[in-house]
Scaffold this active site. Sequence first.
Site, PDB file in Angstrom:
ATOM      1  N   ARG A  94      23.852 -16.409  39.729  1.00  0.00           N
ATOM      2  CA  ARG A  94      24.009 -15.339  40.284  1.00  0.00           C
ATOM      3  C   ARG A  94      23.384 -14.684  41.052  1.00  0.00           C
ATOM      4  NH1 ARG A  94      24.443 -13.039  45.166  1.00  0.00           N
ATOM      5  NH2 ARG A  94      26.547 -12.310  46.423  1.00  0.00           N
ATOM      6  N   HIS A  97      21.868  -8.764  43.405  1.00  0.00           N
ATOM      7  CA  HIS A  97      22.424  -8.313  44.975  1.00  0.00           C
ATOM      8  C   HIS A  97      23.241  -7.004  44.467  1.00  0.00           C
ATOM      9  CE1 HIS A  97      25.802 -10.326  43.127  1.00  0.00           C
ATOM     10  NE2 HIS A  97      26.062  -9.634  43.651  1.00  0.00           N
ATOM     11  N   HIS A  99      26.290  -4.870  47.187  1.00  0.00           N
ATOM     12  CA  HIS A  99      26.918  -4.464  47.719  1.00  0.00           C
ATOM     13  C   HIS A  99      27.175  -2.904  48.749  1.00  0.00           C
ATOM     14  CE1 HIS A  99      29.799  -6.528  44.831  1.00  0.00           C
ATOM     15  NE2 HIS A  99      29.263  -7.560  45.186  1.00  0.00           N
ATOM     16  N   GLU A 103      33.538  -4.236  43.156  1.00  0.00           N
ATOM     17  CA  GLU A 103      33.090  -5.053  42.578  1.00  0.00           C
ATOM     18  C   GLU A 103      34.509  -5.386  41.497  1.00  0.00           C
ATOM     19  OE1 GLU A 103      30.268  -8.374  43.253  1.00  0.00           O
ATOM     20  OE2 GLU A 103      30.696  -8.351  39.960  1.00  0.00           O
ATOM     21  N   HIS A 142      23.889  -5.783  40.684  1.00  0.00           N
ATOM     22  CA  HIS A 142      24.236  -6.502  39.020  1.00  0.00           C
ATOM     23  C   HIS A 142      24.151  -7.796  39.910  1.00  0.00           C
ATOM     24  CE1 HIS A 142      27.425  -6.519  42.414  1.00  0.00           C
ATOM     25  NE2 HIS A 142      27.367  -7.477  41.991  1.00  0.00           N
ATOM     26  N   GLU A 165      30.882 -12.347  51.179  1.00  0.00           N
ATOM     27  CA  GLU A 165      30.649 -13.294  50.182  1.00  0.00           C
ATOM     28  C   GLU A 165      28.923 -13.986  50.223  1.00  0.00           C
ATOM     29  OE1 GLU A 165      30.131 -12.926  46.662  1.00  0.00           O
ATOM     30  OE2 GLU A 165      29.017 -14.325  46.567  1.00  0.00           O
ATOM     31  N   HIS A 280      54.526  -0.131  45.096  1.00  0.00           N
ATOM     32  CA  HIS A 280      53.364   0.401  44.392  1.00  0.00           C
ATOM     33  C   HIS A 280      53.328   2.323  45.291  1.00  0.00           C
ATOM     34  CE1 HIS A 280      52.332  -1.697  41.560  1.00  0.00           C
ATOM     35  NE2 HIS A 280      52.999  -2.780  42.733  1.00  0.00           N
ATOM     36  N   HIS A 324      59.425  -5.431  46.487  1.00  0.00           N
ATOM     37  CA  HIS A 324      58.601  -6.050  46.489  1.00  0.00           C
ATOM     38  C   HIS A 324      58.805  -7.403  44.887  1.00  0.00           C
ATOM     39  CE1 HIS A 324      54.727  -4.399  45.488  1.00  0.00           C
ATOM     40  NE2 HIS A 324      54.915  -5.662  44.201  1.00  0.00           N
TER      41      HIS A 324
END
Length: 385
Positions: A94, A97, A99, A103, A142, A165, A280, A324
């Site tokens: 991969r 790149h 973003h 991630e 990365h 993506e 949460h 939940h």
Amino acid sequence: MIISIAFTLLSGLLYCSCGPSDKIFNDLLDQQNPSSGKAPKTDHGGQPPFKYPFSFAHTGAFTGGWTRQVTVRDLPIAKAMAGVQMKLIKGGVRELHWHACAEWAYMIQGTCRITAIDEHARAFVEDVTEGDVWLFPGGIPHSIQGVGDDGCFFLLVFDDGNFNEFETFLLTDWFQHIPLDILAKNFGVPQSTFANITHEEMYIFASQMPRGLQEEKTAAAQGTAYVPNPFSFFASKMTPNVTKTGGLVKVIDKRNFPVTTMAAAIVTLKAGALRELHWHPNGPEWNYFLKGKARMGVFAAGGKHRTMNFEEGDVGYIEQSSPHYIENIGTDDVVFIEVFPTDTFHDISLGEWLAHTPSRLVDEHLFTGEKFIDGIPKTKQVIRP
Ligand SMILES: *[C@@H]1O[C@H](CO)[C@@H](O)[C@H](O)[C@H]1NC(C)=O
Ligand SMILES: *[C@@H]1O[C@H](CO)[C@@H](O)[C@H](O)[C@H]1NC(C)=O
């Protein structure tokens, strides 16, 4: 005339005697989603769906592997996080790149070689395997490469529901769009150096295996250093934070993984066990089912409650502070991952709330008798058998 046509159409709608016949049902989907077909009587109201199976997602196939994503464009409730499944073949890359968003990753199968640099150009090169985690903060460049015998398969979670993506900052895409004279000036070399750069982005491509891990670590760190806090976390080797007869929980957040900006929990539920009623307070939950069959009930205030079924490869999403539960309704273990866009894991359970509130006050709401309230364990149970 128009009025009479409208009347005919309207009475057709009101009085139509046509009805669903068994033939028009999708039996397989009905079997997988019994809580939608025959909802518990306690369900009520028009809550938007909070489940999306990766099986519905379009798969992009490339020479080095394949990938598919579930974003807010697929699952509209999932505004704060998106996820990706990715398979890389042995040697498959991969490409380099980055973003804007962070991630978080969980290794499902095989071994990956991951690389990055931090904001001080300190190097990071590591191999991670099944059950391990990584976190690349937003903007940190990365790469990922399959190095197991069968490459690697992993889950990525991003702290932006609108992540795409297929639109990240790729090294090869950028290079194609920089004038050659600028490249030559930037690096102080002749333009001919760049004669062979690719004119298509590489994205996920087949390649040769990397050099040895230690050799690559040492070479990459020359002139700066190795990162002080690694972007990888060996969750496969971590002692669970909670061990109960009903299952296990590993919590991975900035308390044990200092670089992380996204908290997570890896939960195993034995057959019949319940991840207790809780919520949460500090963020929404994006969850992913690794195995087993579960049902999740979510209360959305204003009289709304919905139950949905989950199994391997399904994504769920719970808005911040929505209470939940998750129940194992199969015969095998359920394993699922909870990911949050906040750096610290926090939950409040129904049990600990009631146990630490004056019992007369609680009884005046629930009419259970104070004996029940006084008997609620004073500590969070997390998992009930
Ligand atoms: C580009 O490719 C050609 C043909 O394979 C090769 O002769 C040349 O040396 C390459 N140029 C660079 C800068 O590597
Ligand atoms: C979970 O356990 C690890 C040690 O195994 C510890 O460092 C971390 O603080 C614990 N997290 C919580 C939320 O208790």
